[in-house]
Design an enzyme around this catalytic site. Structure first.
Site, PDB file in Angstrom:
ATOM      1  CG  ASN A  18      75.499  81.405  35.792  1.00 24.85           C
ATOM      2  OD1 ASN A  18      75.597  80.258  36.219  1.00 24.85           O
ATOM      3  ND2 ASN A  18      74.664  82.296  36.320  1.00 24.85           N
ATOM      4  CG  HIS A  45      81.048  67.902  40.246  1.00 16.44           C
ATOM      5  ND1 HIS A  45      81.623  68.588  41.297  1.00 16.44           N
ATOM      6  CD2 HIS A  45      80.205  68.787  39.650  1.00 16.44           C
ATOM      7  CE1 HIS A  45      81.146  69.825  41.327  1.00 16.44           C
ATOM      8  NE2 HIS A  45      80.292  69.963  40.335  1.00 16.44           N
ATOM      9  N   PRO A  83      76.841  78.037  44.646  1.00 15.24           N
ATOM     10  CG  PRO A  83      76.181  76.067  45.675  1.00 15.24           C
ATOM     11  CD  PRO A  83      75.767  77.031  44.602  1.00 15.24           C
ATOM     12  CG  HIS A 141      75.022  77.153  37.780  1.00 16.81           C
ATOM     13  ND1 HIS A 141      76.063  77.984  37.450  1.00 16.81           N
ATOM     14  CD2 HIS A 141      75.585  76.103  38.413  1.00 16.81           C
ATOM     15  CE1 HIS A 141      77.209  77.452  37.866  1.00 16.81           C
ATOM     16  NE2 HIS A 141      76.932  76.305  38.443  1.00 16.81           N
ATOM     17  CG  ASP A 142      66.940  78.294  36.306  1.00 14.64           C
ATOM     18  OD1 ASP A 142      66.938  79.539  36.322  1.00 14.64           O
ATOM     19  OD2 ASP A 142      65.893  77.618  36.219  1.00 14.64           O
ATOM     20  NE  ARG A 150      78.887  74.942  35.704  1.00 16.81           N
ATOM     21  CZ  ARG A 150      79.606  75.856  35.068  1.00 16.81           C
ATOM     22  NH1 ARG A 150      79.716  75.819  33.748  1.00 16.81           N
ATOM     23  NH2 ARG A 150      80.230  76.811  35.735  1.00 16.81           N
ATOM     24  CB  SER A 172      65.980  83.832  36.540  1.00 14.31           C
ATOM     25  OG  SER A 172      66.639  82.967  37.446  1.00 14.31           O
TER      26      SER A 172
END
Length: 325
Positions: free
Chosen positions: A93, A191, A161, A65-66, A61, A75
């Site tokens: 996050n 998932h 998202p 997300h990065d 995950r 980042s």
């Protein structure tokens, strides 16, 4: 020189340019500059993930997300400062974990070859190796990413998202990163491992779907009752629930089977069955051997890992992943 010859030279020049753009990441990028780099990462993962297998989902995950914010440039790892709220402190996050794990890998790499291996590559390699260690698919991770120096909370909200997204919003968000509907369905398949917090991930589907104290009608009623027993109040942000109940530590097709039974945990999971193209992809996966899912998931992961990467002289190689040099 004839016209055809000139055209051929121009064409070859274009191909060379495209090759250089696509070739900025390469397999074995550190073979000469830090030959043991990938083994150091893998050994650390193999040592620690078997003792904490749930971290595999968390690290996958983190990679996702990065990459969705400013590309795969680590980042997400940067700390907030007195003048800036960073991505890791943005609402999407707040439940991301595994930062200490990345720091552990990075410290070993800095001892072996200081200033050579980027945090962005560490995140990418750790995500892959963690999934493989729990028995999931392997995918190629070309390396050579460099670390970004900007991390902004607002950009995380604008790009990652959300669990409550419908299909069209998901499709738009993925398309903005160069990912298509097939990638959307396959990457959502991640998932099949992991857990989620009741709030804010899905309790709105149980208690206040349209703002009138109602339940999401697309949710299987028996499954909803199970969820309500776990998440007793809409504001429960401590209780966790398995993304793929009964199979959340196994990288398999169970997640997709649950979607067709209207038992997707997030609204964004359920959304994959609302459009024929996505539903067709799900059915194709379920009607094929597990190996097909693994192969196609691997291709989408490699594609995601190339989103807006920084290479060459762009960005930097951070000494510590949480702060810029």
């Amino acid at each position: 020189m004839g016209t055809m010859g000139l055209v051929a030279i121009i064409f070859l020049g274009v191909l060379a340019f495209l090759g250089s753009v696509q070739g900025q990441l390469e397999l074995g990028f550190y073979d000469k500059s830090c030959p043991k780099a990938e083994k150091i990462v893998l050994d650390y993962v193999k040592k620690h993930i078997p003792n904490a297998p749930s971290l595999a989902a968390a690290l996958l995950r983190m990679h996702f997300h990065d990459c969705f914010v400013r590309g795969c440039d680590a980042s997400l790892l940067l700390n907030s400062t007195s003048t800036n709220t960073a991505e890791k402190d943005s609402p999407p996050n707040l439940t991301v974990r595994g930062f200490g794990f990345i720091d552990g890998v990075k410290s070993l790499l800095e001892k072996e070859c200081p200033g050579i291996v980027s945090c962005a590559d560490v995140v990418s390699l750790v995500a892959r190796d963690s999934v493989v260690t729990i028995g999931g698919p392997f995918w190629r991770v070309p390396t050579g990413r460099r670390d970004g120096t900007v991390s902004n909370s607002t950009e995380a909200l604008q790009n990652i998202p959300a669990p409550a997204f419908n299909f069209s919003t998901l499709q738009t968000r993925f398309a903005s990163k160069g990912l298509n509907v097939t990638d959307l369905v396959l990457l959502s398949g991640g998932h099949t491992i992991g857990i989620a917090h009741c709030n804010p991930s899905f309790t709105n589907r149980l208690y206040n779907f349209t703002g009138k104290g109602d339940m999401d009608p697309s949710l299987d009623s028996e499954y909803a009752q199970v969820l309500k027993k776990k998440c007793k109040v809409p504001t429960d942000n401590t209780t966790i629930f398995e993304m793929d109940p009964g199979s959340f530590r196994t990288f398999d097709l169970s997640y997709y089977r649950l979607l067709l039974k209207r038992r997707g945990l997030f609204q964004s999971d359920a959304a994959l069955t609302t459009v024929s193209t996505a539903k067709s992809i799900i059915n194709d996966l379920l009607n094929a051997p597990l190996s097909k899912f693994y192969e196609e998931f691997a291709l989408s992961m490699e594609k995601m890992g190339r989103i807006e990467v920084k290479t060459g002289t762009t960005g930097e190689i951070r000494k510590k992943c949480a702060v810029v040099n």
